[in-house]
Design a protein around this motif. Structure first.
Motif, short mmCIF file in Angstrom:
data_model
loop_
_atom_site.label_atom_id
_atom_site.label_comp_id
_atom_site.label_asym_id
_atom_site.label_seq_id
_atom_site.Cartn_x
_atom_site.Cartn_y
_atom_site.Cartn_z
N PHE A 1 0.84 -1.20 0.00
CA PHE A 1 0.00 0.00 0.00
C PHE A 1 0.88 1.25 0.00
CE2 PHE A 1 -3.56 -2.38 2.48
CZ PHE A 1 -3.93 -3.04 1.31
N ASP A 2 1.96 1.23 0.79
CA ASP A 2 2.86 2.38 0.84
C ASP A 2 3.55 2.59 -0.51
OD1 ASP A 2 2.20 2.76 3.48
OD2 ASP A 2 3.99 1.76 4.28
N ARG A 3 3.93 1.49 -1.16
CA ARG A 3 4.55 1.59 -2.48
C ARG A 3 3.60 2.23 -3.48
NH1 ARG A 3 4.01 -0.75 -7.18
NH2 ARG A 3 2.44 -2.17 -6.34
N VAL A 4 2.33 1.81 -3.46
CA VAL A 4 1.33 2.37 -4.37
C VAL A 4 1.14 3.86 -4.09
CG1 VAL A 4 -1.10 2.30 -5.04
CG2 VAL A 4 0.17 0.17 -4.73
N ASP A 5 1.15 4.23 -2.82
CA ASP A 5 1.00 5.64 -2.46
C ASP A 5 2.15 6.46 -3.02
OD1 ASP A 5 -0.84 7.37 -1.17
OD2 ASP A 5 0.49 7.58 0.56
N ARG A 6 3.36 5.93 -2.95
CA ARG A 6 4.53 6.64 -3.51
C ARG A 6 4.41 6.75 -5.03
NH1 ARG A 6 7.12 3.27 0.27
NH2 ARG A 6 7.82 1.85 -1.38
N LEU A 7 3.92 5.71 -5.65
CA LEU A 7 3.75 5.75 -7.10
C LEU A 7 2.72 6.79 -7.50
CD1 LEU A 7 4.48 4.58 -9.86
CD2 LEU A 7 2.83 2.74 -9.46
N ARG A 8 1.64 6.88 -6.74
CA ARG A 8 0.64 7.93 -6.99
C ARG A 8 1.28 9.31 -6.84
NH1 ARG A 8 -4.62 5.99 -3.48
NH2 ARG A 8 -5.36 4.33 -4.88
#
Length: 220
Positions: A31-38
């Protein structure tokens, strides 16, 4: 423009169950990785099916990442884009709130009433007669300065983007769960390819929890 498709799927390639209800496939680290990608994207794109099923906000959750965007002279959140050929996005959808700029891509077949309702909440992009012409729609988004594009689903949209050659990179978290079901959505639904198939080059594999994060680039 650089288009990254990002998704989480089960070990058998499903995005959710046959009921199309949102399931937790990955955990906090992903989830944190996806947030960084966003946070590193100019826009986050989904199909209307994802809006109707999940009512996502598509905003950056980590306040520190929002602050870094502001320091770079950007808005706190990336723009949000819905691909919605017939104008089915509800007026009360979370994606239409005022936390970030929102674009709704429509076809010319979308009803006038729906257009008028959506125009109060989003910038409308019309491209294509019966279905959204993705090449034209994404060209319009690029004209608006949206260069780094993150696509979060669903399977119909992902297939269509591969079909017209718009995908540059595919990042998939494969979780340790089997969902099954012939009617459960997969990573790339749509009509499917039968003659020429998009080919990928595997760039990296990383273990996260009991699953794996796979990153491919699309062969030109």
């Amino acid at each position: 423009m650089h288009v990254v498709v990002n998704a989480a799927m089960s070990a058998d390639g499903k995005l959710s169950s046959r009921r199309r209800e949102q399931l937790a496939i990955s955990g906090e680290e992903d989830f944190d990785r996806v947030d960084r990608l966003r946070a590193d994207s100019d826009a986050v794109v989904v199909g209307v099916g994802t809006v109707l099923a999940d009512d996502p906000s598509l905003t950056v959750k980590d306040e520190t990442l929002c602050e870094r965007r502001l320091e770079r002279g950007e808005s706190a959140h990336p723009a949000r884009v819905v691909v919605d050929s017939s104008g089915r996005t509800p007026e009360d959808a979370t994606i239409l709130d005022d936390r970030a700029a929102t674009y709704v891509c429509l076809s010319e077949a979308a009803p006038i009433d729906s257009r008028m309702d959506l125009a109060d909440h989003a910038e409308l992009v019309t491209a294509g007669e019966d279905r959204v012409d993705l090449l034209r729609a994404f060209a319009t988004l690029q004209e608006q300065g949206l260069e780094r594009i993150m696509v979060e689903g669903g399977g119909e949209l992902i297939f269509s983007l591969f079909d017209v050659g718009l995908v540059d990179e595919l990042t998939v978290y494969v979780g340790a769960k089997v969902i099954g079901g012939r009617d459960a959505p997969t990573l790339a639904d749509g009509d499917g390819f039968v003659d020429e198939f998009p080919l990928l080059s595997l760039e990296s594999v990383k273990r996260i929890d009991d699953g794996a994060l796979l990153r491919w680039t699309v062969d030109s």
